[in-house]
Design a protein around this motif. Structure first.
Motif, PDB file in Angstrom:
ATOM      1  N   GLU A 109       5.664   0.302  -6.266  1.00  0.00           N
ATOM      2  CA  GLU A 109       4.699  -0.716  -6.685  1.00  0.00           C
ATOM      3  C   GLU A 109       5.377  -1.834  -7.483  1.00  0.00           C
ATOM      4  O   GLU A 109       5.155  -3.023  -7.240  1.00  0.00           O
ATOM      5  CB  GLU A 109       3.599  -0.045  -7.527  1.00  0.00           C
ATOM      6  CG  GLU A 109       2.580  -0.998  -8.116  1.00  0.00           C
ATOM      7  CD  GLU A 109       1.812  -1.799  -7.072  1.00  0.00           C
ATOM      8  OE1 GLU A 109       1.255  -2.850  -7.427  1.00  0.00           O
ATOM      9  OE2 GLU A 109       1.783  -1.378  -5.895  1.00  0.00           O
ATOM     10  N   ASN A 110       6.223  -1.447  -8.428  1.00  0.00           N
ATOM     11  CA  ASN A 110       6.924  -2.434  -9.246  1.00  0.00           C
ATOM     12  C   ASN A 110       7.852  -3.302  -8.393  1.00  0.00           C
ATOM     13  O   ASN A 110       7.903  -4.528  -8.556  1.00  0.00           O
ATOM     14  CB  ASN A 110       7.733  -1.713 -10.329  1.00  0.00           C
ATOM     15  CG  ASN A 110       8.589  -2.663 -11.134  1.00  0.00           C
ATOM     16  OD1 ASN A 110       8.092  -3.457 -11.919  1.00  0.00           O
ATOM     17  ND2 ASN A 110       9.905  -2.603 -10.918  1.00  0.00           N
ATOM     18  N   GLY A 111       8.573  -2.667  -7.456  1.00  0.00           N
ATOM     19  CA  GLY A 111       9.527  -3.406  -6.631  1.00  0.00           C
ATOM     20  C   GLY A 111       8.858  -4.428  -5.734  1.00  0.00           C
ATOM     21  O   GLY A 111       9.341  -5.553  -5.567  1.00  0.00           O
ATOM     22  N   ILE A 112       7.716  -4.055  -5.146  1.00  0.00           N
ATOM     23  CA  ILE A 112       6.974  -4.988  -4.285  1.00  0.00           C
ATOM     24  C   ILE A 112       6.493  -6.176  -5.115  1.00  0.00           C
ATOM     25  O   ILE A 112       6.594  -7.332  -4.709  1.00  0.00           O
ATOM     26  CB  ILE A 112       5.784  -4.268  -3.615  1.00  0.00           C
ATOM     27  CG1 ILE A 112       6.282  -3.258  -2.590  1.00  0.00           C
ATOM     28  CG2 ILE A 112       4.841  -5.263  -2.955  1.00  0.00           C
ATOM     29  CD1 ILE A 112       5.209  -2.325  -2.078  1.00  0.00           C
ATOM     30  N   ARG A 113       5.975  -5.849  -6.314  1.00  0.00           N
ATOM     31  CA  ARG A 113       5.440  -6.904  -7.175  1.00  0.00           C
ATOM     32  C   ARG A 113       6.539  -7.859  -7.637  1.00  0.00           C
ATOM     33  O   ARG A 113       6.364  -9.077  -7.667  1.00  0.00           O
ATOM     34  CB  ARG A 113       4.747  -6.250  -8.374  1.00  0.00           C
ATOM     35  CG  ARG A 113       3.782  -7.142  -9.115  1.00  0.00           C
ATOM     36  CD  ARG A 113       2.792  -6.367 -10.001  1.00  0.00           C
ATOM     37  NE  ARG A 113       3.176  -5.012 -10.318  1.00  0.00           N
ATOM     38  CZ  ARG A 113       3.918  -4.693 -11.363  1.00  0.00           C
ATOM     39  NH1 ARG A 113       4.381  -5.616 -12.167  1.00  0.00           N
ATOM     40  NH2 ARG A 113       4.207  -3.432 -11.605  1.00  0.00           N
ATOM     41  N   LYS A 114       7.723  -7.298  -7.977  1.00  0.00           N
ATOM     42  CA  LYS A 114       8.789  -8.131  -8.539  1.00  0.00           C
ATOM     43  C   LYS A 114       9.591  -8.875  -7.476  1.00  0.00           C
ATOM     44  O   LYS A 114      10.293  -9.831  -7.773  1.00  0.00           O
ATOM     45  CB  LYS A 114       9.754  -7.238  -9.340  1.00  0.00           C
ATOM     46  CG  LYS A 114       9.152  -6.619 -10.604  1.00  0.00           C
ATOM     47  CD  LYS A 114       9.158  -7.581 -11.762  1.00  0.00           C
ATOM     48  CE  LYS A 114       8.534  -6.998 -13.013  1.00  0.00           C
ATOM     49  NZ  LYS A 114       9.279  -5.864 -13.558  1.00  0.00           N
ATOM     50  N   SER A 115       9.534  -8.400  -6.228  1.00  0.00           N
ATOM     51  CA  SER A 115      10.406  -8.985  -5.200  1.00  0.00           C
ATOM     52  C   SER A 115       9.670  -9.748  -4.107  1.00  0.00           C
ATOM     53  O   SER A 115      10.221 -10.673  -3.512  1.00  0.00           O
ATOM     54  CB  SER A 115      11.247  -7.889  -4.534  1.00  0.00           C
ATOM     55  OG  SER A 115      10.429  -7.046  -3.730  1.00  0.00           O
ATOM     56  N   GLY A 116       8.440  -9.317  -3.797  1.00  0.00           N
ATOM     57  CA  GLY A 116       7.744  -9.926  -2.666  1.00  0.00           C
ATOM     58  C   GLY A 116       8.142  -9.354  -1.319  1.00  0.00           C
ATOM     59  O   GLY A 116       7.619  -9.763  -0.280  1.00  0.00           O
ATOM     60  N   PHE A 117       9.054  -8.375  -1.300  1.00  0.00           N
ATOM     61  CA  PHE A 117       9.414  -7.736  -0.027  1.00  0.00           C
ATOM     62  C   PHE A 117       8.190  -7.024   0.549  1.00  0.00           C
ATOM     63  O   PHE A 117       7.364  -6.483  -0.190  1.00  0.00           O
ATOM     64  CB  PHE A 117      10.537  -6.715  -0.223  1.00  0.00           C
ATOM     65  CG  PHE A 117      11.910  -7.311  -0.376  1.00  0.00           C
ATOM     66  CD1 PHE A 117      12.420  -8.180   0.582  1.00  0.00           C
ATOM     67  CD2 PHE A 117      12.701  -6.994  -1.470  1.00  0.00           C
ATOM     68  CE1 PHE A 117      13.689  -8.722   0.445  1.00  0.00           C
ATOM     69  CE2 PHE A 117      13.970  -7.531  -1.611  1.00  0.00           C
ATOM     70  CZ  PHE A 117      14.463  -8.401  -0.653  1.00  0.00           C
ATOM     71  N   GLU A 118       8.117  -6.998   1.878  1.00  0.00           N
ATOM     72  CA  GLU A 118       6.981  -6.336   2.533  1.00  0.00           C
ATOM     73  C   GLU A 118       7.385  -5.043   3.229  1.00  0.00           C
ATOM     74  O   GLU A 118       6.535  -4.328   3.754  1.00  0.00           O
ATOM     75  CB  GLU A 118       6.322  -7.292   3.535  1.00  0.00           C
ATOM     76  CG  GLU A 118       5.647  -8.464   2.835  1.00  0.00           C
ATOM     77  CD  GLU A 118       4.936  -9.390   3.791  1.00  0.00           C
ATOM     78  OE1 GLU A 118       5.231  -9.336   5.004  1.00  0.00           O
ATOM     79  OE2 GLU A 118       4.093 -10.175   3.327  1.00  0.00           O
ATOM     80  N   GLU A 119       8.696  -4.763   3.238  1.00  0.00           N
ATOM     81  CA  GLU A 119       9.138  -3.472   3.770  1.00  0.00           C
ATOM     82  C   GLU A 119       9.780  -2.679   2.645  1.00  0.00           C
ATOM     83  O   GLU A 119      10.571  -3.209   1.863  1.00  0.00           O
ATOM     84  CB  GLU A 119      10.151  -3.639   4.905  1.00  0.00           C
ATOM     85  CG  GLU A 119      10.571  -2.287   5.499  1.00  0.00           C
ATOM     86  CD  GLU A 119      11.649  -2.374   6.564  1.00  0.00           C
ATOM     87  OE1 GLU A 119      12.262  -1.320   6.867  1.00  0.00           O
ATOM     88  OE2 GLU A 119      11.909  -3.479   7.086  1.00  0.00           O
ATOM     89  N   VAL A 120       9.424  -1.408   2.575  1.00  0.00           N
ATOM     90  CA  VAL A 120       9.984  -0.515   1.568  1.00  0.00           C
ATOM     91  C   VAL A 120      10.711   0.612   2.285  1.00  0.00           C
ATOM     92  O   VAL A 120      10.118   1.313   3.117  1.00  0.00           O
ATOM     93  CB  VAL A 120       8.886   0.079   0.663  1.00  0.00           C
ATOM     94  CG1 VAL A 120       9.506   1.041  -0.355  1.00  0.00           C
ATOM     95  CG2 VAL A 120       8.130  -1.032  -0.054  1.00  0.00           C
ATOM     96  N   GLY A 121      11.996   0.774   1.988  1.00  0.00           N
ATOM     97  CA  GLY A 121      12.770   1.873   2.564  1.00  0.00           C
ATOM     98  C   GLY A 121      12.920   2.994   1.548  1.00  0.00           C
ATOM     99  O   GLY A 121      13.290   2.743   0.402  1.00  0.00           O
TER     100      GLY A 121
END
Length: 660
Positions: free
Chosen positions: A318-330
């Motif tokens: 959740e934090n990584g998506i919010r801070k980066s805007g990336f739409e894919e999570v590996g």
């Protein structure tokens, strides 16, 4: 008591660089300023409440920006270091030949991308090597930076050159060029090293560079090659590696980070300005692997298994998506589907992000850990990317030799399930050149691929089924049961690959449905030379670099002829040659170049496992189980390193976030 000292910040090289950027390809990679990057004052410690000395790190992934920026190891250390108000950490990457030419013509030194400060001005240059083929890029960066190529020639005003990463588990081929090496996890040890540097600087740098290196070495957790002498026998093997100063340990141990939940990095993932090899946010869900594949250095040297809890994984995503805007999570690890709560992780994340743009991927999956419900969770948002499985060995016999206990039936059943649930593309990864392998073992790869296609057509009723066969050459690695094995010569490797390719293409029913990707055997021989080399190989690396060698991990830049010519010059008079390092099998009592570097693995256990592999080749039914689910089988790591396996189930659940 330490006194705050401010030193003038080195001038940025950007004014020299800016006007020349239009003359090079992809100038954006040299500009910096990425989202979540950190720029700190050169005198950050003096300006903090506590005062004192600043410690300054230049972190390098010795490859191009597009490969180096997504590297998790460098991103984590960059963040861990910069969180301390007395540490400056910046990043530098290998420059392409066109930029190198500009820099040499206009006297622009190797620089960091964050503040464009000269790398030579930093206290530590930390290099992360995931492959040995980055060694020539390191030499190029040192030369461009104006840092003496050989550690012995460096003055007190030059950085400590420190190697880490998987290739640092045998740093002997680059012992002449590095001041120190660190084995294992870096999060805690980089802070410990920083404390030693800080204290030494606060005391007025007593004893100069040698005293700083001595302080690092006596800790037992930093390897300083210059404090060890290597003695060779008449036949070219190593007689002994011994400390040459009082207080220097005979063995240097790896670092193991326990409790990954306490280190949920990266918290602020870097978002590249230019296109990179991985456009996603990655979360490491566990570290280590005890499956016991005998060829796999990564699995052996990262033991024991340490899992992140489902709650920490959810928070990091959740934090990584919010801070980066990336739409894919590996979700990363050596075998991600082996996480004890992977089903709960997958369902929890799929529930949380259903209907959003966020897609989830599981880049590494074992055949025997894969199931359709898991795959369906990961593709719930409509993204069905191809599935990749790694049987590694083409025949059942070879899979027993390498302890990859996946049967043909397992593989066929798994791909049948995948095809029947809507997947159309499967990628299979194999290795050629494994110990005891024959032509027949390799040709069975073609049989397996054909059966996969046939099964896919049968269960779907469609002919648009694809299977890509990807083949890598086996390179024996240190700290594995195969460290004693002979490497296959490149001529035989290429011959087997040609037979396999011809066998696939000749089949009119399946040939077009099977893609075939492979590398020839020559780069593997060079990797083998560097992987199991000793200090004598350093001369070869330097010869290659002086002859123009750069970016040896890129096929368009790699030259086998350059390496072989350099080997003849560099090893002249030593009594050993490239075959001695590569295609020669070792005996138990031979002193290996890395024997004084302790990964925790018991040598007798590894030798017994090597003998088990040879017995399996002759038909013995020997399987080494995964110690996560069985009693300990005495590999040595947990008692030797004071560690333990950390796995679930934790009983925690991942609640959907109301904001999504």
């Amino acid at each position: 008591m330490s006194v705050s000292t401010s030193v003038p910040a080195p001038a940025s090289v950007f004014p020299l660089l800016e006007s020349r950027l239009p003359s090079v390809q992809k100038p954006i990679q040299y500009v910096g300023g990425e989202l979540n990057s950190t720029v700190k004052s050169w005198n950050c410690a003096a300006e903090s409440e506590a005062g004192g000395e600043s410690v300054r790190w230049a972190l390098m992934y010795p490859d191009a920006y597009e490969v180096g920026l997504p590297n998790q190891g460098v991103q984590i250390l960059y963040e861990v270091l910069n969180e301390r108000d007395w540490i400056v950490a910046e990043r530098t990457y290998a420059v392409w030949p066109d930029m190198e030419a500009v820099m040499r013509e206009h006297d622009i030194p190797q620089f960091t991308v964050d503040s464009h400060r000269p790398v030579r001005a930093f206290d530590v240059l930390g290099l992360s090597f995931s492959t040995e083929l980055g060694y020539t890029n390191m030499l190029n960066a040192l030369d461009l930076a104006g840092i003496a190529l050989h550690a012995v020639d460096r003055g007190d005003d030059e950085p400590i050159v420190l190697a880490g990463g998987h290739a640092a588990f045998n740093p002997e081929p680059i012992a002449d060029f590095i001041d120190a090496a660190v084995l294992g996890d870096g999060e805690e040890v980089v802070l410990a090293i920083s404390e030693v540097v800080r204290e030494w600087k606060a005391e007025g740098r007593p004893g100069g560079r040698d005293e700083l290196l001595r302080r690092l070495a006596v800790s037992g957790g930093v390897y300083v090659p210059k404090f060890y002498d290597v003695v060779y026998t008449a036949d070219g093997t190593i007689e002994a590696v011994v400390p040459n100063k009082p207080g220097i340990p005979f063995r240097v141990s790896k670092h193991t980070l326990m409790d990954l939940d306490a280190w949920p990095y990266p918290r602020k993932p870097l978002v590249p300005l230019a296109e990179t090899v991985h456009e996603r946010f990655s979360v490491e869900i566990f570290r280590g692997c005890t499956r016991g594949c005998r060829f796999c250095q990564a699995g052996m040297i990262t033991r024991p298994v340490r899992e992140r809890s489902i709650k920490t994984i959810g928070d990091m995503v959740e934090n990584g998506i919010r801070k980066s805007g990336f739409e894919e999570v590996g979700l990363l690890s050596l075998s991600s589907a082996d996480h004890t709560e992977i089903g709960e992780v997958a369902k929890g994340l799929a529930d949380r992000y259903e209907g959003s743009n966020v897609s989830l991927s599981l880049p590494s999956t074992r055949v025997d850990a894969f199931n359709i419900s898991l795959a369906n969770e990961f593709s719930r948002n409509g993204r069905r990317s191809g599935l990749t499985f790694a049987p590694e060995g083409g025949s059942e016999r070879m899979r027993k030799v390498i302890n990859k206990m996946v049967t043909e039936e397992d593989l066929i059943n798994t791909v049948a399930a995948a095809y029947s649930h809507g997947w159309r593309q499967v990628k299979l990864y194999f290795m050629v050149g494994l110990p005891t392998e024959t032509d027949e073992d390799v040709l069975q790869v073609a049989d397996l691929a054909k059966k996969v296609i046939a099964k896919g057509r049968e269960v779907t009723g469609h002919n648009d089924i694809r299977c890509t066969v990807s083949i890598g050459g086996f390179v024996p690695k240190p700290h594995t049961p195969f460290q004693w094995a002979a490497q296959l010569d490149h001529e035989t490797t290429d011959s087997r690959l040609k037979k396999l390719r011809d066998t696939v293409r000749e089949d009119k029913r399946f040939g077009r449905a099977i893609g075939f990707r492979y590398h020839d055997g020559k780069p593997g021989i060079v990797e083998g030379l560097l992987s199991r080399g000793d200090r004598r190989v350093g001369r070869v690396i330097e010869e290659v670099w002086r002859d123009g060698g750069r970016f040896d991990g890129w096929s368009e830049h790699f030259s086998y002829d350059r390496w072989m010519a350099a080997t003849e010059r560099g090893l002249a008079g030593t009594g050993v040659d490239v075959d001695w390092y590569t295609v020669r099998e070792r005996e138990y009592d031979e002193v290996l170049p890395w024997d004084h570097l302790d990964s925790g693995l018991d040598k007798d256990w590894m030798w017994a496992d090597w003998e088990d592999a040879l017995a399996a080749a002759e038909g013995a039914d020997i399987e080494v189980e995964d110690c996560r689910w069985t009693p300990c089988y005495d590999c040595g790591v947990c008692p030797e390193m004071g560690t333990e396996i950390q796995i679930g189930p934790t009983g925690q659940t991942l609640l959907p976030l109301s904001v999504v």
